[in-house]
Design a protein around this motif. Structure first.
Motif, mmCIF file in Angstrom:
data_model
loop_
_atom_site.group_PDB
_atom_site.id
_atom_site.type_symbol
_atom_site.label_atom_id
_atom_site.label_comp_id
_atom_site.label_asym_id
_atom_site.label_seq_id
_atom_site.Cartn_x
_atom_site.Cartn_y
_atom_site.Cartn_z
ATOM 1 N N VAL A 168 0.767 -1.279 -0.044
ATOM 2 C CA VAL A 168 0.262 -0.079 -0.030
ATOM 3 C C VAL A 168 0.676 1.324 0.019
ATOM 4 O O VAL A 168 1.821 1.110 0.850
ATOM 5 C CB VAL A 168 -1.076 0.091 1.384
ATOM 6 N N PRO A 169 0.662 2.155 -0.861
ATOM 7 C CA PRO A 169 1.315 3.471 -0.825
ATOM 8 C C PRO A 169 0.539 4.488 -0.206
ATOM 9 O O PRO A 169 -0.696 4.539 -0.393
ATOM 10 C CB PRO A 169 1.689 3.983 -2.312
ATOM 11 N N VAL A 170 1.313 4.990 0.924
ATOM 12 C CA VAL A 170 0.457 6.205 1.565
ATOM 13 C C VAL A 170 0.062 7.336 0.526
ATOM 14 O O VAL A 170 -1.095 7.857 0.927
ATOM 15 C CB VAL A 170 1.272 6.531 2.749
ATOM 16 N N THR A 171 1.086 7.828 -0.349
ATOM 17 C CA THR A 171 0.760 8.803 -1.051
ATOM 18 C C THR A 171 0.786 8.260 -2.464
ATOM 19 O O THR A 171 1.396 7.136 -2.830
ATOM 20 C CB THR A 171 1.640 9.991 -1.016
ATOM 21 N N ARG A 177 7.903 15.103 -5.305
ATOM 22 C CA ARG A 177 8.034 16.535 -4.477
ATOM 23 C C ARG A 177 6.317 16.641 -3.718
ATOM 24 O O ARG A 177 6.498 16.899 -2.694
ATOM 25 C CB ARG A 177 7.906 17.613 -5.441
ATOM 26 N N GLU A 178 5.279 16.403 -4.538
ATOM 27 C CA GLU A 178 4.134 16.691 -3.903
ATOM 28 C C GLU A 178 3.834 15.682 -2.841
ATOM 29 O O GLU A 178 3.189 15.845 -1.741
ATOM 30 C CB GLU A 178 2.995 16.471 -4.715
ATOM 31 N N ALA A 179 4.385 14.376 -3.077
ATOM 32 C CA ALA A 179 4.104 13.369 -1.889
ATOM 33 C C ALA A 179 4.962 13.697 -0.579
ATOM 34 O O ALA A 179 4.358 13.363 0.270
ATOM 35 C CB ALA A 179 4.858 11.841 -2.367
ATOM 36 N N LEU A 180 6.030 14.379 -0.605
ATOM 37 C CA LEU A 180 6.617 14.653 0.483
ATOM 38 C C LEU A 180 5.721 15.719 1.021
ATOM 39 O O LEU A 180 5.929 15.913 2.550
ATOM 40 C CB LEU A 180 8.133 15.448 0.125
ATOM 41 N N THR A 181 5.172 16.708 0.534
ATOM 42 C CA THR A 181 4.148 17.665 1.167
ATOM 43 C C THR A 181 2.975 17.116 1.671
ATOM 44 O O THR A 181 2.698 17.565 2.886
ATOM 45 C CB THR A 181 3.767 18.686 -0.109
ATOM 46 N N CYS A 270 4.147 1.878 2.337
ATOM 47 C CA CYS A 270 5.132 2.358 1.883
ATOM 48 C C CYS A 270 4.828 3.908 1.674
ATOM 49 O O CYS A 270 3.635 4.110 1.425
ATOM 50 C CB CYS A 270 5.702 2.054 0.531
ATOM 51 N N MET A 271 5.726 4.588 1.812
ATOM 52 C CA MET A 271 5.419 6.159 1.924
ATOM 53 C C MET A 271 4.988 6.796 0.383
ATOM 54 O O MET A 271 4.411 7.936 0.250
ATOM 55 C CB MET A 271 6.607 6.957 2.305
ATOM 56 N N TYR A 272 5.527 6.172 -0.656
ATOM 57 C CA TYR A 272 5.227 6.879 -2.078
ATOM 58 C C TYR A 272 4.899 5.751 -2.989
ATOM 59 O O TYR A 272 5.436 4.582 -2.832
ATOM 60 C CB TYR A 272 6.248 7.985 -2.423
#
Length: 336
Positions: A168-171, A177-181, A270-272
């Protein structure tokens, strides 16, 4: 496990893509594979033309959703959505976007009205939809809008599932760049809560083990390669563990996907986007299934695109659609 009480609603997808091809191929293998009953929402004439192009001997039955299950054994059930789809294989036209969107809307309407047990979606071509004014990043976000009520708007969570790995990606469909935001402790917590709940209710896992990746190389290396593990991910893990969720991490993403590591958890969060999808497309490219969690209905989809270059040639592999149909049926039965 018992079969769901109602057939599956299968969308047409992009008419010029391989959705019609793999639908026909899956139906032809229905007995061999013991596939659950499904009906296709789309244009009967388009499917007949594609079957002819493929040299497939197939009977097509124009039915209502209530007639689909009895027709399924002897004919591919097709439920009309009210519009023609005239695109040739590999060549989207002005009918493509309206046909694809009408099919999705009707599938959601059918499952919410109890006429179908789950939605299975064939691949769409986002570029074709964007040219027609579609404003969503993808299927997932559009389905969330269709599922919204006056009281709530669901948070859609995209899971890619296979027997060997679930991620599963969180973003999701945003730039890095937008994912980090977008990445926050609150988003991680809400995402993992949905994952944990649905792994139990729809996958039958009593106490899911969820592995949480870091964001940075080596999970930040104690802050020397980034601080998000300490300031964003660790607080989320603390909240999740307080909820009683078996959440582990943050783990270095480069070491959490080999076989021995995969055996220690039920799902990797996962984060992205690419951090999650590269591993599963490496280990399960042909049979991974896209599952949307967080909706008031079940939705699965093949984990591939429209493949315009091979549409109508007979080269399309139906394995991911077959897996999506089987998983949707399994989830619907567990949820009934």
């Amino acid at each position: 496990m018992a079969a769901p009480a109602k057939p599956l609603a299968l969308t047409l997808g992009e008419p010029a893509g391989i959705g019609p091809d793999i639908t026909i191929a899956a139906w032809l293998r229905r007995r061999e594979l013991g596939l659950p009953a499904f009906y296709l929402l789309g244009d009967e004439a388009l499917i007949a033309q594609r079957a002819k192009a493929l040299g497939a001997e197939i009977r097509i039955a124009a039915v209502s959703p209530g007639e689909a299950e009895s027709a399924f054994a002897d004919a591919l059930p097709v439920v009309a959505t009210g519009g023609r789809a005239t695109a040739a294989p590999g060549k989207p036209d002005a009918s493509s976007a309206p046909a694809a969107l009408a099919s999705i809307r009707q599938a959601v309407s059918d499952v919410r009205a109890g006429r179908a047990s789950a939605v299975v979606t064939n691949p769409i071509a986002k570029s074709v939809l964007y040219r027609a004014g579609f404003r969503h990043p993808g299927h997932t976000e559009f389905l969330a809008e269709l599922a919204a009520t006056d009281a709530s708007v669901p948070q859609p969570v995209m899971m890619l599932w296979s027997p060997r790995l679930a991620v599963v990606p969180v973003t999701i469909h945003v730039s890095l760049r937008e994912a980090l935001t977008q990445l926050t402790s609150e988003l991680i917590v809400s995402t993992v809560r949905i994952v944990a709940t649905e792994l139990t209710s729809r996958f039958g896992i009593a106490r899911p083990r969820i592995a949480i990746s870091g964001l940075n190389p080596h999970a930040g290396e104690d802050g020397s390669l980034g601080h998000e593990e300490q300031t964003v991910i660790a607080p989320a893990l603390k909240a999740l563990r307080h909820d009683g969720i078996d959440a582990r991490g943050p783990l270095p993403a480069d070491t959490m996907f080999h076989e021995a590591a995969r055996n220690t958890y039920d799902c990797a969060v996962c984060m992205y986007h690419d951090q999650a999808l590269i591993p599963i497309k490496t280990v399960a490219f042909d049979d991974a299934v896209n599952v949307t969690l967080g909706l008031p209905f079940i939705r699965t989809s093949p984990d591939h695109g429209t493949a315009f270059d091979i549409a109508g040639t007979g080269k399309a592999n139906p394995a991911s659609l077959i897996a999506a149909l089987k998983l949707a049926s399994r989830m619907a039965a567990a949820n009934s």
